[in-house]
Scaffold this active site. Sequence first.
Site, mmCIF file in Angstrom:
data_model
loop_
_atom_site.group_PDB
_atom_site.id
_atom_site.type_symbol
_atom_site.label_atom_id
_atom_site.label_comp_id
_atom_site.label_asym_id
_atom_site.label_seq_id
_atom_site.Cartn_x
_atom_site.Cartn_y
_atom_site.Cartn_z
ATOM 1 N N GLU A 195 -28.929 94.613 26.846
ATOM 2 C CA GLU A 195 -28.612 93.877 25.617
ATOM 3 C C GLU A 195 -29.537 92.670 25.502
ATOM 4 O O GLU A 195 -29.481 91.766 26.340
ATOM 5 C CB GLU A 195 -27.151 93.418 25.652
ATOM 6 C CG GLU A 195 -26.693 92.785 24.363
ATOM 7 C CD GLU A 195 -25.237 92.330 24.410
ATOM 8 O OE1 GLU A 195 -24.789 91.821 25.451
ATOM 9 O OE2 GLU A 195 -24.565 92.476 23.374
ATOM 10 N N LYS A 224 -10.461 78.439 24.546
ATOM 11 C CA LYS A 224 -11.664 77.813 25.110
ATOM 12 C C LYS A 224 -12.847 78.369 24.314
ATOM 13 O O LYS A 224 -13.299 79.487 24.536
ATOM 14 C CB LYS A 224 -11.776 78.193 26.588
ATOM 15 C CG LYS A 224 -12.536 77.199 27.462
ATOM 16 C CD LYS A 224 -13.971 76.970 27.072
ATOM 17 C CE LYS A 224 -14.943 77.962 27.653
ATOM 18 N NZ LYS A 224 -16.318 77.764 27.181
ATOM 19 N N CYS A 234 -23.001 91.734 18.696
ATOM 20 C CA CYS A 234 -22.725 92.634 19.829
ATOM 21 C C CYS A 234 -22.894 94.102 19.473
ATOM 22 O O CYS A 234 -23.282 94.905 20.309
ATOM 23 C CB CYS A 234 -21.320 92.376 20.338
ATOM 24 S SG CYS A 234 -20.085 92.352 19.028
ATOM 25 N N GLU A 290 -13.392 92.117 24.978
ATOM 26 C CA GLU A 290 -14.294 92.629 23.929
ATOM 27 C C GLU A 290 -15.696 92.203 24.374
ATOM 28 O O GLU A 290 -15.989 91.007 24.431
ATOM 29 C CB GLU A 290 -13.992 91.998 22.557
ATOM 30 C CG GLU A 290 -12.528 91.845 22.163
ATOM 31 C CD GLU A 290 -11.805 93.155 21.977
ATOM 32 O OE1 GLU A 290 -12.478 94.168 21.746
ATOM 33 O OE2 GLU A 290 -10.573 93.176 22.088
HETATM 34 P P1 NAD Z 1 -20.656 84.744 27.915
HETATM 35 O O1 NAD Z 1 -19.928 85.850 28.583
HETATM 36 O O2 NAD Z 1 -21.761 84.080 28.634
HETATM 37 O O3 NAD Z 1 -19.629 83.565 27.545
HETATM 38 C C1 NAD Z 1 -18.478 83.808 26.798
HETATM 39 C C2 NAD Z 1 -17.473 82.712 27.076
HETATM 40 O O4 NAD Z 1 -17.092 82.767 28.447
HETATM 41 C C3 NAD Z 1 -17.974 81.301 26.818
HETATM 42 O O5 NAD Z 1 -16.940 80.550 26.216
HETATM 43 C C4 NAD Z 1 -18.249 80.781 28.225
HETATM 44 O O6 NAD Z 1 -18.121 79.375 28.350
HETATM 45 C C5 NAD Z 1 -17.151 81.473 28.999
HETATM 46 N N1 NAD Z 1 -17.391 81.570 30.451
HETATM 47 C C6 NAD Z 1 -18.585 81.557 31.103
HETATM 48 N N2 NAD Z 1 -18.385 81.657 32.441
HETATM 49 C C7 NAD Z 1 -17.041 81.743 32.627
HETATM 50 C C8 NAD Z 1 -16.216 81.896 33.770
HETATM 51 N N3 NAD Z 1 -16.711 81.954 34.991
HETATM 52 N N4 NAD Z 1 -14.877 81.979 33.591
HETATM 53 C C9 NAD Z 1 -14.346 81.938 32.363
HETATM 54 N N5 NAD Z 1 -15.080 81.777 31.232
HETATM 55 C C10 NAD Z 1 -16.417 81.690 31.365
HETATM 56 O O7 NAD Z 1 -21.113 85.311 26.504
HETATM 57 P P2 NAD Z 1 -21.971 84.587 25.377
HETATM 58 O O8 NAD Z 1 -23.360 84.464 25.862
HETATM 59 O O9 NAD Z 1 -21.243 83.372 24.914
HETATM 60 O O10 NAD Z 1 -21.872 85.660 24.181
HETATM 61 C C11 NAD Z 1 -22.683 86.762 24.087
HETATM 62 C C12 NAD Z 1 -21.964 88.000 24.580
HETATM 63 O O11 NAD Z 1 -20.748 88.211 23.863
HETATM 64 C C13 NAD Z 1 -22.799 89.249 24.317
HETATM 65 O O12 NAD Z 1 -22.730 90.108 25.432
HETATM 66 C C14 NAD Z 1 -22.105 89.873 23.115
HETATM 67 O O13 NAD Z 1 -22.345 91.235 22.969
HETATM 68 C C15 NAD Z 1 -20.671 89.565 23.411
HETATM 69 N N6 NAD Z 1 -19.820 89.676 22.207
HETATM 70 C C16 NAD Z 1 -18.934 90.715 22.093
HETATM 71 C C17 NAD Z 1 -18.145 90.857 20.933
HETATM 72 C C18 NAD Z 1 -17.183 92.007 20.745
HETATM 73 O O14 NAD Z 1 -16.359 91.947 19.825
HETATM 74 N N7 NAD Z 1 -17.244 93.059 21.525
HETATM 75 C C19 NAD Z 1 -18.270 89.911 19.914
HETATM 76 C C20 NAD Z 1 -19.178 88.867 20.068
HETATM 77 C C21 NAD Z 1 -19.945 88.755 21.225
#
Ligand code: NAD
Length: 493
Positions: free
Chosen positions: A395, A186, A295, A261
Amino acid sequence: MSVVQTEIDRFLGSSAVPLYVGGSWTPARGGAAFEVRQPADGSVLAVVASGDGADIDDAVTAATRAFPEWAGRSANERATLLHRYADAIEASAEVLANLESLDVGKPVKDATGFDVPFAAKAFRYFADLSVNVRRSQPLPVEHIEARQVQVPYGPCGFIFPWNFPFLLYAWGVAPALAAGNTVVVKPAELTPLSTLYACHLAAQVGIPAGVVNVVPGLGRTAGAALSQHSGIRRMSFTGSPEVGRAVAQEAARNLVPCKLELGGKGAAVIFDDVDVGDTARKLAGAITLNTGQVCCTATRWFVHQNVLDELVSEASKALSEISIGPGDDEATTMGPLVSETQRQRVLGYVDKGISTGATALLEGGAVRPEGHEGGYYVRPMLLAGGPDNVCAKEEIFGPVAYVIPFRDEQTVIGSVNSSRYGLANSVWSGDLDRANRVAERLEAGNSWINAHNVFAYGLPYGGVNLSGYGGGVNSPETLFDYLRHQTIARPLS
Ligand code: NAD
């Protein structure tokens, strides 16, 4: 029109880009679709089918059906196909890089130089590792002929964020596929396009139907359905801690193991024996990479009092020279943020930080480059203030760094470790003994020395505390994450 643009137009088509399930391109069962906008000017780039629970169910069924045949192939056969997949990614690098740039906003040259080739390399790295892994280990047990075998789990679920969609897709699925699992993905609703294009390449190189399935959709529908699905055998999530917690809770209801992650609030600790100009330029590069939507990037700068003024001045100079514009402009060194929501989030954090005591060392704010007024651009910013300011703690996910002076080693270690996140920090010093000593004492998955954002295959990358849970990517351990143990035993009468 260029060949690349023609291919992108063909792929995006005139109606909604479909889901990829069981080797077929299919509309969402409920007929829903969502718009994907170009961060460079805010215009609609594509319409994409929006999957829900029924589509996730179809994808898990397809992945379950495809699993025995894929798992039953030799590691060599799978590795050969994954190398062909990497070949195809490299051959389509221009299309992928342009698509990623249009979708995420990043400069084409960054996607060309890093995201796409490094993603291709993930498939090669895990393909090669998988053929050299010992899958059966004899066990020294009294009176029993015994061994432990390592077998793939089955269908694995992946949920990805929007900041590095293609690279994170590769980091996630490459080890799972190499180990013999099938996958249901997804992607983020803001940036699903390169992942969907990757399905087209998977089909082209003969990865069997059902091995890779991609269902774009909203988090609360497709994402939730995937994390709740009892047919998934292993779940992986990359994104924010808040959503990660919800995904892990849903997976736990089915007793499905889940790795997370998550986000970060990385620190850079800069001692007074560095080349200040060089360090400042590198840190300016770190916080503007991907417009700060990284991140692990260096968002808190702990600067030794003796070099504070010089470092701030050099970094401000470097940040003021950043060329802000659309990703397809050769001159651009920093593109827009991914969405208007993200821009409001970044500006909101800065306003809140300043209204509660932070000062702007380098003023930023929204910017509207001529001809791209509808895009989501901001200028980089440097803030300073106390350690409890919201901008020092949370963040922000934009090109903003928060500067805090320090005098002694012990105190700065405590300050860095006061964060609830634990993804990545860096230590900058000419004294490598000190740099190594401090690096070891910082509580995070990664401590880098005299550099920030360091990635290589074979170098484990993951987080602790709010930044990660049972996970990590890019190393041999990641391959083993997608293999479960099974004990085979025969009593010797
Ligand atoms: P997010 O958590 O809002 O969304 C991530 C994914 O989860 C998206 O595909 C979203 O559609 C999905 N999602 C949202 N609600 C959900 C639910 N209730 N159930 C299941 N899936 C759901 O994150 P974002 O805004 O897309 O990305 C930014 C975040 O990702 C930041 O916190 C960043 O630090 C983190 N990040 C971490 C890494 C790592 O390797 N540690 C890498 C990249 C980004």
